[in-house]
Design a protein around this motif. Structure first.
Motif, short mmCIF file in Angstrom:
data_model
loop_
_atom_site.label_atom_id
_atom_site.label_comp_id
_atom_site.label_asym_id
_atom_site.label_seq_id
_atom_site.Cartn_x
_atom_site.Cartn_y
_atom_site.Cartn_z
N ASN A 297 -6.55 -23.19 14.37
CA ASN A 297 -7.91 -22.68 14.39
C ASN A 297 -8.61 -22.89 15.74
O ASN A 297 -9.53 -22.14 16.07
CB ASN A 297 -8.72 -23.28 13.24
N VAL A 298 -8.19 -23.88 16.51
CA VAL A 298 -8.67 -23.98 17.89
C VAL A 298 -8.20 -22.77 18.69
O VAL A 298 -8.97 -22.16 19.44
CB VAL A 298 -8.20 -25.30 18.55
N PHE A 299 -6.92 -22.40 18.51
CA PHE A 299 -6.42 -21.18 19.16
C PHE A 299 -7.26 -19.97 18.76
O PHE A 299 -7.63 -19.14 19.58
CB PHE A 299 -4.95 -20.91 18.77
N THR A 300 -7.52 -19.87 17.45
CA THR A 300 -8.25 -18.71 16.93
C THR A 300 -9.70 -18.70 17.38
O THR A 300 -10.26 -17.64 17.68
CB THR A 300 -8.17 -18.71 15.39
N SER A 301 -10.31 -19.87 17.45
CA SER A 301 -11.70 -19.96 17.88
C SER A 301 -11.88 -19.42 19.29
O SER A 301 -12.81 -18.64 19.56
CB SER A 301 -12.16 -21.42 17.82
N LEU A 302 -10.99 -19.80 20.21
CA LEU A 302 -11.11 -19.31 21.58
C LEU A 302 -10.89 -17.81 21.63
O LEU A 302 -11.59 -17.09 22.34
CB LEU A 302 -10.11 -20.02 22.49
N LEU A 303 -9.92 -17.33 20.86
CA LEU A 303 -9.68 -15.89 20.86
C LEU A 303 -10.91 -15.13 20.36
O LEU A 303 -11.31 -14.13 20.95
CB LEU A 303 -8.46 -15.55 20.00
N ARG A 321 -12.95 -27.99 12.58
CA ARG A 321 -13.75 -29.23 12.58
C ARG A 321 -13.54 -30.04 11.31
O ARG A 321 -13.63 -31.28 11.33
CB ARG A 321 -15.23 -28.89 12.76
N SER A 322 -13.22 -29.38 10.22
CA SER A 322 -13.03 -30.11 8.97
C SER A 322 -11.74 -30.92 8.95
O SER A 322 -11.61 -31.86 8.17
CB SER A 322 -13.01 -29.12 7.79
N ALA A 323 -10.78 -30.56 9.81
CA ALA A 323 -9.48 -31.23 9.79
C ALA A 323 -9.14 -31.95 11.08
O ALA A 323 -8.16 -32.70 11.13
CB ALA A 323 -8.38 -30.20 9.48
N LEU A 324 -9.93 -31.76 12.13
CA LEU A 324 -9.62 -32.34 13.43
C LEU A 324 -9.75 -33.86 13.39
O LEU A 324 -10.80 -34.39 13.02
CB LEU A 324 -10.59 -31.78 14.49
#
Length: 382
Positions: A297-303, A321-324
């Protein structure tokens, strides 16, 4: 133009892979080289000889090829070098940067050998796993210095295919300690790592190294033709299997598409990556060799930020953020900076840059990464 030797096969495969990434025929590549060089002496037959290894382009033509294919010249330089284990120390000394001079590099390698003797394959695999964890929490400078010493030590032990596999993953991590945007060191190290992975004879390693290079360059927005080439190679090696390497490759291609303005392709590749992740996601939460749910989801957030998709960013950020893990504050800074990029993409560049800079300033300097600084530059550029 010189006759080819042992290394010409690697160089030929690189030229062909980059040409196909652009969707060009051999004739088209010849025309592009003529265009950038101002000389029309390259023919389709000459390109064919380069690709099959019957000839090696001279340094002048390598420069023109790099310009035509929009690829760092150092990527070709690495392919020209052979992967003989006795020459690896030369490659390391040539590409390491301050504070590691060549003498320090050699001393570090010998010091490691004196401390630990000749580590077993199992010991190297354990060291590899530790580096994967350390990368997530330590600065690039610290990782690079230790890695350089261990690579010098490891290059004396490459008689076993499993050690080539270890070396290839360590070299991939080493490449990540250099910013891909410098157009040289990172992409060159990824090519060297891919060559080492091929020596291992292990398809999982060959696929993983290329997929990791693709997402590293795609996330940084650097050397996009090289990122696409590695992604395509990883997908071909994996042959449709749902693996972490395929997740990385698809997301690397997605970021390249987003940066090039192809929103539809970027979103399609994210969907493909998510379906693959559902089968192959990692349980390991804090290693550079893993892709857990939060990291996907970090990858997806930047995209999403790059294409200005507020809904995609919101969904990805909530999931990430819920799993980081709380032990990885640098990646929370990534997410905050993605919010700044989204503001910039939606038309408020100054507010986006201020937001991102504030997030970066809150992270202790020793926790900063080269990738975060590159993101800041991208946000400021709008």
């Amino acid at each position: 133009m010189r006759e080819g030797g042992q290394s010409s096969g690697q160089l030929g495969e690189l030229i062909r892979g980059l040409r196909l990434t652009h969707g060009w025929s051999q004739s088209r590549l010849a025309s592009e080289v003529c265009r950038v060089s101002g000389q029309c002496t390259v023919t389709r037959s000459e390109v064919s000889r380069w690709e099959t290894g019957r000839r090696i382009p001279t340094p002048v033509w390598l420069r023109h090829l790099a310009a035509a294919l929009q690829t760092p010249l150092a990527t070709f330089d690495e392919a020209v070098r052979t992967m003989d284990r006795r020459t690896l120390i030369t490659d390391l000394a040539a590409t390491a940067i301050a504070p590691l001079a060549a003498a320090d590099l050699i001393r570090s390698g010998f010091a490691a050998a004196l401390r630990s003797g000749r580590p077993s394959i199992e010991a190297w695999q354990e060291r590899l796993e530790q580096y994967g964890r350390d990368y997530m929490t330590q600065g690039a400078g610290t990782i690079r210095q230790r890695l350089a010493g261990d690579l010098v030590l490891l290059q004396q032990q490459l008689e076993h295919p499993q050690l080539w596999a270890v070396a290839s993953k360590l070299m991939t991590l080493y490449g990540k300690t250099f910013p891909g945007s410098d157009g040289a060191k990172a992409a060159g190290w990824y090519q060297l790592a891919a060559n080492a992975a091929d020596r291992s004879g292990d398809d999982d390693t060959r696929e993983w190294v290329r997929g990791r290079a693709a997402i590293a360059l795609g996330y940084e927005g650097a050397s996009l033709p090289v990122a696409a080439m590695f992604a395509n190679q990883a997908v071909a090696i994996g042959d449709g299997r749902p693996t972490l390497a395929r997740v990385n490759a698809l997301m690397g291609r997605a970021h390249a598409a987003a940066i090039l303005g192809d929103r539809r392709t970027a979103l399609r590749l994210v969907d493909d990556g998510r379906r693959t992740f559902d089968h192959a996601g990692s349980d390991e939460q804090a290693s550079d060799y893993s892709v857990p749910w939060w990291r996907f989801n970090v990858f997806t957030s930047l995209l999403g930020a790059r294409i200005g998709d507020e809904q995609l960013v919101d969904e990805a950020q909530t999931a990430a953020r819920s799993a980081l893990p709380a032990s990885l504050p640098r990646f929370r800074t990534h997410l905050d900076m993605h919010q700044g990029m989204l503001l910039a993409r939606l038309g408020n560049r100054d507010a986006g840059a201020t937001y991102a800079q504030s997030a970066l300033d809150e992270l202790p300097p020793e926790k900063h990464s080269l990738t975060l600084r590159m993101l800041m530059d991208e946000i400021k550029a709008g």
